[in-house]
Design an enzyme around this catalytic site. Structure first.
Site, mmCIF file in Angstrom:
data_model
loop_
_atom_site.group_PDB
_atom_site.id
_atom_site.type_symbol
_atom_site.label_atom_id
_atom_site.label_comp_id
_atom_site.label_asym_id
_atom_site.label_seq_id
_atom_site.Cartn_x
_atom_site.Cartn_y
_atom_site.Cartn_z
ATOM 1 C CG ASN A 172 -1.813 1.191 1.312
ATOM 2 O OD1 ASN A 172 -1.944 1.960 0.354
ATOM 3 N ND2 ASN A 172 -2.448 1.380 2.455
ATOM 4 C CE LYS A 199 -0.279 3.228 4.952
ATOM 5 N NZ LYS A 199 -0.105 3.423 6.415
ATOM 6 C CG HIS A 208 -5.734 1.617 5.454
ATOM 7 N ND1 HIS A 208 -5.308 2.581 6.340
ATOM 8 C CD2 HIS A 208 -4.676 0.794 5.247
ATOM 9 C CE1 HIS A 208 -4.038 2.352 6.641
ATOM 10 N NE2 HIS A 208 -3.629 1.274 6.008
ATOM 11 C CD GLU A 258 -3.165 5.498 6.798
ATOM 12 O OE1 GLU A 258 -2.101 5.193 7.349
ATOM 13 O OE2 GLU A 258 -3.320 5.540 5.553
ATOM 14 C CD GLU A 309 -3.268 -2.677 7.430
ATOM 15 O OE1 GLU A 309 -2.126 -2.658 6.948
ATOM 16 O OE2 GLU A 309 -4.138 -1.832 7.170
ATOM 17 N N GLY A 332 2.571 2.329 10.937
ATOM 18 C CA GLY A 332 3.450 3.479 10.788
ATOM 19 C C GLY A 332 4.117 3.927 12.069
ATOM 20 C CB SER A 369 5.458 -1.491 11.883
ATOM 21 O OG SER A 369 4.948 -0.187 12.160
#
Length: 262
Positions: free
Chosen positions: A13, A15, A98, A100, A172, A178, A218
């Site tokens: 991904n 992003k 996701h 985010e 996730e 991140g 990560s």
């Protein structure tokens, strides 16, 4: 079906990252990458760079995914991209739900489920993301959160195995995305096993055993081998590391689950 019978899946991904120059460099590296047998690789550039990636990508072992799709078809939805458009452009995959998108754009699990259903109807396979925040984990609510998120998708797909075959579930943990923090092997296996058990009870044992459940958060060249060895971890959804040379090492980690190598 054991873990070695499920095709290992590695998604990258990208992003909101990339320039034409950097995309070209990434694709050049991927074109020379060796994809192990029993490993499926998908990369997700930004919408602006998908066409460039399609133009440059020559490695037949890698497919391209979108990072999101609109919940409906074409129409007066400024700024959105529909699954109809993805299919028309030759894309076979899309990432939905996701963390985010859930946090920054306030997408609910119901909306993610609706998007999933619509994308599947258009022939676009789905990587559906679920995961808990640090506060939810510390409160002991991990299992409740992830099964409720997946539950919305299950309500829509039911026990239709043909539909589930087009879905990859990406666990996730939000606290690991991140941040450099990674779920321990025991933590990852526990949640993946919980999800597979939940699928068995709420859909069917066939769907539970055939659905790929991958880990994201990560993931790096340093931790991928241990995580890939876990019985219920069927691959990775990789963020930052998918923009680096180590992505090739993460792809290779799936070769350990190739039945032909045993």
């Amino acid at each position: 079906m054991d873990g070695g019978s499920r095709t290992f899946f590695v998604g990258g991904n990208w992003k909101c990252n990339g320039t034409i120059s950097s995309v070209d460099k990434l694709i050049d590296a991927l074109n020379s990458a060796s994809i192990p047998q029993n490993v499926e690789v998908v990369i997700a550039p930004t919408s602006l760079h998908i066409a460039r990636a399609q133009e440059k990508l020559q490695n037949k072992g890698i497919e391209i995914s979108a990072q999101n799709a609109w919940v409906k078809g074409n129409g007066a939805y400024t700024g959105e991209i529909s699954a109809d458009m993805l299919a028309d452009a030759g894309l076979k995959w899309v990432i939905l739900g996701h963390s985010e998108r859930r946090s920054l754009c306030h997408e609910s699990s119901q909306v993610v489920a609706e998007k999933t259903v619509y994308c599947l109807k258009q022939g676009v396979k789905v990587i559906v993301c679920i995961g808990e925040t640090l506060a939810q984990r510390e409160a002991g609510d991990t299992s409740k959160v992830v099964t409720e998120q997946l539950g919305e998708v299950a309500k829509s797909l039911g026990s239709d195995a043909s539909q589930w075959k087009q879905v990859v579930v990406a666990y996730e943990p939000v606290w690991a995305i991140g941040t450099g923090k990674v779920a321990t092997a025991d933590q990852a296996q526990e949640v993946h096993q919980t999800l597979r058990s939940w699928l068995s009870s709420n859909t069917s044992s066939e769907i539970a055993q055939s659905t790929r459940i991958i880990y994201g958060g990560s993931v790096s060249a340093k931790n991928c081998t241990e995580l890939a060895s876990l019985p219920d971890v069927d691959g990775f959804l990789v963020g930052g590391a998918s923009l680096k040379p180590e992505f090739a090492d993460i792809i290779k980690s799936g070769s350990a689950k190739d039945p032909s190598s045993k």
